[in-house]
Design a protein around this motif. Structure first.
Motif, mmCIF file in Angstrom:
data_model
loop_
_atom_site.group_PDB
_atom_site.id
_atom_site.type_symbol
_atom_site.label_atom_id
_atom_site.label_comp_id
_atom_site.label_asym_id
_atom_site.label_seq_id
_atom_site.Cartn_x
_atom_site.Cartn_y
_atom_site.Cartn_z
ATOM 1 N N VAL A 196 0.828 -1.093 -0.079
ATOM 2 C CA VAL A 196 -0.048 0.015 0.138
ATOM 3 C C VAL A 196 0.785 1.312 -0.119
ATOM 4 O O VAL A 196 0.489 2.254 -0.524
ATOM 5 N N PHE A 197 1.928 0.969 0.668
ATOM 6 C CA PHE A 197 3.114 2.238 0.617
ATOM 7 C C PHE A 197 4.388 1.451 0.729
ATOM 8 O O PHE A 197 4.541 0.370 1.058
ATOM 9 N N TRP A 245 -8.033 0.693 7.407
ATOM 10 C CA TRP A 245 -7.711 0.911 5.962
ATOM 11 C C TRP A 245 -7.382 -0.205 5.273
ATOM 12 O O TRP A 245 -7.373 -0.255 4.087
ATOM 13 N N THR A 288 -4.442 12.197 4.503
ATOM 14 C CA THR A 288 -3.010 11.900 3.794
ATOM 15 C C THR A 288 -3.208 11.587 2.420
ATOM 16 O O THR A 288 -4.222 11.554 1.898
ATOM 17 N N LYS A 289 -1.999 11.866 1.655
ATOM 18 C CA LYS A 289 -2.188 11.732 0.184
ATOM 19 C C LYS A 289 -2.318 10.188 -0.375
ATOM 20 O O LYS A 289 -2.717 9.975 -1.632
ATOM 21 N N ASN A 290 -2.101 9.302 0.524
ATOM 22 C CA ASN A 290 -2.306 7.984 0.047
ATOM 23 C C ASN A 290 -3.768 7.529 -0.038
ATOM 24 O O ASN A 290 -4.329 7.620 1.170
ATOM 25 N N MET A 341 -4.859 4.783 2.598
ATOM 26 C CA MET A 341 -4.708 5.107 3.995
ATOM 27 C C MET A 341 -5.845 6.294 4.087
ATOM 28 O O MET A 341 -5.961 6.483 5.428
#
Length: 221
Positions: A74-75, A139, A168-170, A173
């Motif tokens: 995810v990241f 998430w 957050t930009k994700n 998330m």
């Protein structure tokens, strides 16, 4: 309360022992959690007068050992595994028989992915009277669908989140705020004793305070 280090089936466990404990608090931790573990114990003592012991055990591979099913990264580049079953088996078949007093009630708690693990564990077994999911990673892909289709076996579940965590930009998330609100709704609909507490700040501050507040809340019910 002084801590000691014990080895249980090859896992490093940090034990804060109280011979008169009414509660046994169990927590998966990483290196950062270990650095602030003593402070967490002090805060719990400040927030509750209930005697407790704490057994915190080290997690070596956070993304593998605490997640219930495999999903792509995810990241970053590290995927998530499906090692939660093995971690739960360690707790129930090895940790608890070693450290639990006969009369103590067990509360499982954790922060971030460890909070998600604690939440997931509540759906697997009735061994945990209470659950602390502090800033949990709800998430996590397909988690809310799972929570919608299942019912936890623990009596009380504490939820919390930082009020900036969903900013957050994700895109995955960023769903954490909506997800934890939905989790709280589902638990209330299933008549679980629960609370959703909002803390100031993002995900990376005050983890020991947030976790301690959760443990104290469950003990004080």
């Amino acid at each position: 309360m002084k801590g000691s280090i014990v080895n249980i089936s090859g896992r490093e466990c940090h034990l804060y022992k109280n011979s008169n404990a009414e509660f046994l608090l169990v927590q998966p931790i990483d290196e950062h959690d270990l650095e602030v573990l003593g402070q967490e114990v002090e805060i719990i003592n400040e927030l509750s007068d209930k005697p407790f012991s704490l057994a915190a055990f080290m997690i070596k591979d956070w993304n593998q050992e605490l997640t219930p099913w495999s999903v792509p990264p995810v990241f970053g580049k590290i995927p998530f595994g499906s090692g939660a079953d093995d971690t739960l088996t360690f707790i129930t078949s090895q940790l608890l028989p070693t450290v639990q007093e006969e009369t103590s009630h067990v509360i499982l708690g954790g922060y971030s992915l460890a909070g998600l693990f604690a939440l997931w564990a509540s759906y697997q077994t009735d061994k945990f009277e209470g659950i602390v999911a502090a800033s949990p990673s709800v998430w996590f892909p397909k988690w809310i669908e799972y929570a919608k289709d299942n019912k936890p076996l623990s009596k009380s579940i504490y939820l919390s989140l930082g009020d900036k965590e969903e900013k957050t930009k994700n895109p995955v998330m960023a769903q954490v705020g909506n997800a934890i609100r939905r989790q709280n709704e589902l638990l209330k609909g299933q008549n679980v004793n629960t609370i959703l507490e909002w803390n100031p700040g993002n995900h990376f501050i005050d983890s020991e305070k947030r976790t301690a507040k959760g443990f104290a809340w469950v003990m004080n019910i």
